[in-house]
Scaffold this motif. Structure first.
Motif, mmCIF file in Angstrom:
data_model
loop_
_atom_site.group_PDB
_atom_site.id
_atom_site.type_symbol
_atom_site.label_atom_id
_atom_site.label_comp_id
_atom_site.label_asym_id
_atom_site.label_seq_id
_atom_site.Cartn_x
_atom_site.Cartn_y
_atom_site.Cartn_z
ATOM 1 N N GLU A 66 -12.005 1.837 52.287
ATOM 2 C CA GLU A 66 -13.080 2.046 53.269
ATOM 3 C C GLU A 66 -12.924 1.096 54.456
ATOM 4 O O GLU A 66 -13.122 1.500 55.613
ATOM 5 C CB GLU A 66 -14.448 1.841 52.595
ATOM 6 N N LEU A 67 -12.584 -0.147 54.188
ATOM 7 C CA LEU A 67 -12.403 -1.122 55.266
ATOM 8 C C LEU A 67 -11.186 -0.787 56.122
ATOM 9 O O LEU A 67 -11.188 -1.028 57.332
ATOM 10 C CB LEU A 67 -12.276 -2.532 54.682
ATOM 11 N N HIS A 126 -21.058 8.133 61.664
ATOM 12 C CA HIS A 126 -22.295 7.483 61.219
ATOM 13 C C HIS A 126 -23.517 8.033 61.979
ATOM 14 O O HIS A 126 -24.417 7.275 62.360
ATOM 15 C CB HIS A 126 -22.210 5.970 61.403
ATOM 16 N N HIS A 133 -23.687 -0.336 60.272
ATOM 17 C CA HIS A 133 -23.025 -1.177 59.277
ATOM 18 C C HIS A 133 -21.527 -1.350 59.515
ATOM 19 O O HIS A 133 -20.942 -2.346 59.114
ATOM 20 C CB HIS A 133 -23.256 -0.609 57.867
ATOM 21 N N SER A 134 -20.881 -0.376 60.180
ATOM 22 C CA SER A 134 -19.435 -0.460 60.385
ATOM 23 C C SER A 134 -19.046 -1.575 61.350
ATOM 24 O O SER A 134 -17.885 -1.979 61.400
ATOM 25 C CB SER A 134 -18.890 0.879 60.908
ATOM 26 N N THR A 135 -20.003 -2.082 62.128
ATOM 27 C CA THR A 135 -19.693 -3.151 63.084
ATOM 28 C C THR A 135 -19.794 -4.541 62.460
ATOM 29 O O THR A 135 -19.300 -5.511 63.033
ATOM 30 C CB THR A 135 -20.661 -3.098 64.285
ATOM 31 N N LYS A 177 -10.619 -2.546 59.775
ATOM 32 C CA LYS A 177 -10.966 -3.950 59.593
ATOM 33 C C LYS A 177 -9.918 -4.720 58.796
ATOM 34 O O LYS A 177 -9.970 -5.950 58.732
ATOM 35 C CB LYS A 177 -12.333 -4.065 58.916
ATOM 36 N N GLU A 193 -21.969 -3.185 50.561
ATOM 37 C CA GLU A 193 -21.719 -3.720 51.900
ATOM 38 C C GLU A 193 -21.543 -5.234 51.867
ATOM 39 O O GLU A 193 -20.725 -5.798 52.599
ATOM 40 C CB GLU A 193 -22.857 -3.329 52.854
ATOM 41 N N GLU A 200 -12.084 1.810 58.597
ATOM 42 C CA GLU A 200 -12.855 1.221 59.697
ATOM 43 C C GLU A 200 -12.020 0.255 60.544
ATOM 44 O O GLU A 200 -12.555 -0.448 61.400
ATOM 45 C CB GLU A 200 -14.077 0.484 59.128
ATOM 46 N N SER A 237 -16.847 -7.244 62.209
ATOM 47 C CA SER A 237 -15.791 -6.962 63.179
ATOM 48 C C SER A 237 -15.884 -7.908 64.369
ATOM 49 O O SER A 237 -16.974 -8.329 64.761
ATOM 50 C CB SER A 237 -15.900 -5.515 63.685
#
Length: 261
Positions: free
Chosen positions: A44-45, A77, A216-218, A50, A6, A48, A221
């Motif tokens: 992965e990004l 999630h 964690h995905s936020t 990003k 991460e 999401e 962002s």
């Protein structure tokens, strides 16, 4: 460089924010990982929303992606959100008055509030209201429920808008649990949508303590509507540690970052 996945992804996002694009060979050298690992991080990004992958690297996403409809968000999630909800609920004391922001993360708090005595819960989410009513009718929840009135956002199953903001100004709460769509160290806490973000901002203005829920995905962002600066946040609850380069500013702003395990 001793970083977890991460933290490496956050480094990629920071470079992307500064430069507008990143190249795979440069990331391999800076992160001290293989090109296959870099490609996995970029994939992965991209999932999401990003960044956008291009040949040889990635570029910034130049649009604010639309918010995913509520019932699709429920499954994203889910385990991480449950851990966050459990830890957040542990901060609630008997007889507290709290407000729960819209979002599937805040919804996860409710089952862990059932043993609290004499609490009052204000909600703007229709699924949260339905769940609390169900627990109340089954004798599993003894607190009071207040539904915040306003304009219904059908796709997101929530109330928002000027009427809801005005309604909320009539109440003072001990704790506001705010759900972040995005958090950046230089941008603060943000939301996809302005009416929802402005209502969240009203929640924190009416609260003695502000707790931000952020999976964690936020992290890293930034979205359309600003909810809060770091100076307005007391506690962050996430399933991930903050990026190492954020720690100094978080300490300066006296923001306590708690990891739900």
């Amino acid at each position: 460089m001793s970083l977890n996945g991460e933290e490496r992804k956050q480094t990629i996002l920071n470079l992307l924010h500064q430069q507008g694009k990143v190249r795979t060979p440069e990331l391999v050298a800076q992160l001290d990982v293989s090109s296959e690992t870099v490609r996995r991080y970029l994939e992965e990004l991209e999932v999401e929303n990003k960044l956008k992958r291009v040949y040889g690297g990635a570029v910034k996403v130049h649009f604010d992606p639309a918010e995913t409809p509520y019932f699709k968000r429920e499954t994203v999630h889910a385990e991480e959100k449950k851990r966050i909800g459990r830890l957040a609920a542990s901060l609630v004391q008997d007889k507290d008055v709290i407000v729960l922001d819209d979002g599937t993360t805040a919804l996860q708090m409710i089952e862990f509030l059932l043993e609290k005595k004499g609490i009052t819960v204000l909600v703007c989410s229709v699924p949260a209201l339905t769940l609390l009513i169900d627990y109340k009718n089954k004798g599993m929840f003894s607190g009071d429920i207040v539904f915040i009135g306003g304009r219904i956002h059908a796709a997101q199953h929530r109330v928002s808008g000027a009427v809801a903001q005005h309604f909320m100004t009539s109440f003072h709460v001990d704790k506001a649990f705010i759900v972040a769509d995005g958090i950046q160290i230089d941008k603060g806490i943000t939301s996809y949508e302005d009416e929802r973000g402005l209502l969240s901002r009203t929640f924190l203005k009416q609260a003695h303590q502000t707790v931000v829920l952020a999976d964690h995905s936020t992290i890293g962002s930034n979205h359309f509507c600003k909810i809060a600066d770091w100076s307005e946040v007391d506690i962050i609850i996430s399933d991930s540690e903050p990026p190492s380069e954020w720690r100094v500013k978080l300490a300066e702003q006296d923001v306590h970052w708690n990891v739900a395990k």
